[in-house]
Enzyme design. Sequence first.
Site, short mmCIF file in Angstrom:
data_model
loop_
_atom_site.label_atom_id
_atom_site.label_comp_id
_atom_site.label_asym_id
_atom_site.label_seq_id
_atom_site.Cartn_x
_atom_site.Cartn_y
_atom_site.Cartn_z
N ARG A 125 0.82 -1.22 0.00
CA ARG A 125 0.00 0.00 0.00
C ARG A 125 0.86 1.27 0.00
O ARG A 125 0.61 2.18 -0.79
CB ARG A 125 -0.97 -0.02 1.19
CG ARG A 125 -2.13 -0.99 1.01
CD ARG A 125 -3.08 -0.91 2.20
NE ARG A 125 -2.42 -1.29 3.43
CZ ARG A 125 -2.91 -1.09 4.66
NH1 ARG A 125 -4.08 -0.49 4.80
NH2 ARG A 125 -2.25 -1.48 5.72
N ASN A 153 -6.53 -2.25 1.89
CA ASN A 153 -6.60 -3.71 1.99
C ASN A 153 -8.06 -4.12 2.01
O ASN A 153 -8.87 -3.51 2.72
CB ASN A 153 -5.93 -4.20 3.27
CG ASN A 153 -4.42 -4.28 3.14
OD1 ASN A 153 -3.88 -4.28 2.04
ND2 ASN A 153 -3.73 -4.34 4.27
#
Length: 783
Positions: free
Chosen positions: A17, A35
Amino acid sequence: MIKKYIIKGLVQGIGYRPFVAKLAEELNIDGYVRNTGGIVTVVACGETEKLDQFRQKLSSDVPTGGFITSIEEEEIESHKIERQEIESQKIELGFRIIESDKDAEKNLPLIPADIATCDKCKAELFDKKNRRYGHPFISCTVCGPRYSIIEKLPYDRDTITMKDFEMCPECQTEYIAKNDRRRHAQTIACKECGPRLKFASLKCKNADNITSKNIVDKYVENYNENDIDGAITASISLISRGGILAIKDIGGYHLACSPFDEKAVAALRTLKHREAKAFAVMFEDIKQIKEYCKVNQQEARLLESPARPIVLVRRKKHINSGSKHIAGNVYLTSPDIGAMLPCNPVQMMLVKECGPLIMTSGNASGDVLEIDNKRMQQWLKERVESGDLEDTPIALLSHDRKILRPMDDSVMKVIKGRQQFVRRGRGHVPNPIPVDIDGEIFAAGGDLKSSFCYVKNGMAYVSQYLGDLESVSCQKFYRNEMAAMEKIFGFKPKTVVTDLHPGYFSGQVGHEYAQKKNLPIHKVQHHKAHVLSVIVEHNLKGPVLGFAFDGTGYGEDGTVWGSEVFLWDGKNALDRVADLRPARLIGGDEGAKNCDTILVGILHENGLDELIENENAKLIRAAIDSDINVVTSTSMGRLFDAVSAMLDICHYNTYEGQAPIELENMAARTDQVYPLCFGENGSTEEIFIEIANAIFHDVSKESIARGFIYAVADYILEIAKIYSERLGKEKQIVLSGGTFLNRILLERSIDLLESEGFKVYISEQLPPGDGGICLGQAAFHLK
């Protein structure tokens, strides 16, 4: 333009990320990344050209430890994105890493294995100007513990054991900073807010009355339980004084001492009840390993890989005059040293100051690796109070971060350019293996060197090494790991597969599971599973001749198999076409461990009783003739046991495979080969007659041992030639089973087979022994 990307693969726990956010910011793309259960979802808004670059780099520039299996792309319009997302995340005003959500689509997640400390963190660890100097839990988005500390998905601070440690303001600032290496690093911490080290020494009667206090008073000023630097310094002091240190690492406890101190090594053997197996040694770097061992490029790559496995490398017979000599009771008769490099900050600091260290699992041999501080301290206390270790200072270097599952070190070696696992554990588990297997399956594995696997979406998730299931602690470990993997990954098998053996604990668990879930259950013969595991791993098509050589496996006829050769037609027929001539042997655990009993039985079967004449041999033969506790066996492993005993190398297996290992170690001492050969249809009579003749004429044990191993390789080639025409153009050969952990046998077999045009395949992602049969079981539809 706005696009949505659904990214699947190993994309959680590796800093994916932050990588996506940094990439988006560099390309001036707005949006967010989050996520979503086991996947990553990205919504990106920007110019078409920029989005094309963004899409390409999402899969090409993946952070260390991760990989992408697929990216689903969808062009959307702003009104199709939930208004709440637009307003709360402010897509137009930048790129955000936002809170994780649940996976509505139930995508199968990929979770990274525990990853070794990266070079950047290592540099900070030893940089006195850095605020994390000497921080024993230093990590970032691309390194540190992962699988051993995760409770559930998604991988976030509140789903791992780091949730017990609240970030200090400085760490919090780094966590949210756009250009920081620790942006959204879930294991972020420092000396102020992270886990704490604690040093505690056990009092010993005759070791200068060493306790935590007097070690610290002498070597560390103003030490207290919260003094991290003091704990490390006290640990270094203990090791330098001949002590044994129990170190709580990423996946559990290690026991460490100096490999140059013969007395300390002997005490470590007493502590672990491990008298006959070699110890692994941790070195600071490759250069240091090369002082003591021969290391090729592939071995060096394995040693330096993020998994940081133990790698078996040939030790040098002669070292530089300025180097210390490793004590002989470290490696015993082995021509190898199990070398490893430090994988975490504590190990790095200790090895840098102490030099090479023995690093062995923190448990008694046969038990599960210890992860609990109190239990470890109690075990050490009991061992010290037993009186066997009066002269050895022993201490505990623990910490207060919970470990959710023990993770033994992976053990590997390189054979003819192929990697081979001896044990698959930390650094590799739970990385899945791509397989061409349909459906959702639970395969229970075997009972020795046990592991199980779940298969779903064409991926096989194989558990770590679980030990031998005759141990109650290993049985509990098996059940716990089974439940943990099912919870974390969300497995819901539709089929259960077990070994054919009616008494296996793993089979019992499989049956219980199938009954509870009302699932169909299949059984796969042990040695067929050995061969199928390699076929599936390499996705072999067309006919295959598979050799499955090991100590024991329950045969389809109720006898003990162990030297089986199978012909697979490339579809679904796996026919047994050859094996050693069966012998009647004493059964049970003692029958498998006592090499003298095995030798007498095999000689008796071959009509060679005159080679051993003593009262014990007469009793064994009488028991066999009276059918008292007798099994019929074709085991190649038992044949190695018998030869080892006949050559007076090893008479009793104190651990599984000891006699064959000692036989190989003897053979490794020479290049001389005493010629031996098998008789027709797998007869071993000729082998023993020739060995007896060689012994009578004072031929060296070394050359006889090598001659026997070469004879096994010749036997393999002979059978391969018989079935060559039925193998077609590819001429595919599979070598599997624990016997092929023998380096000399495997190298010789590969050389002989390849010289005749055969293509040889071995297990490279799993151990060749019983730790790999679960994958073969999962391919039950191929049998």
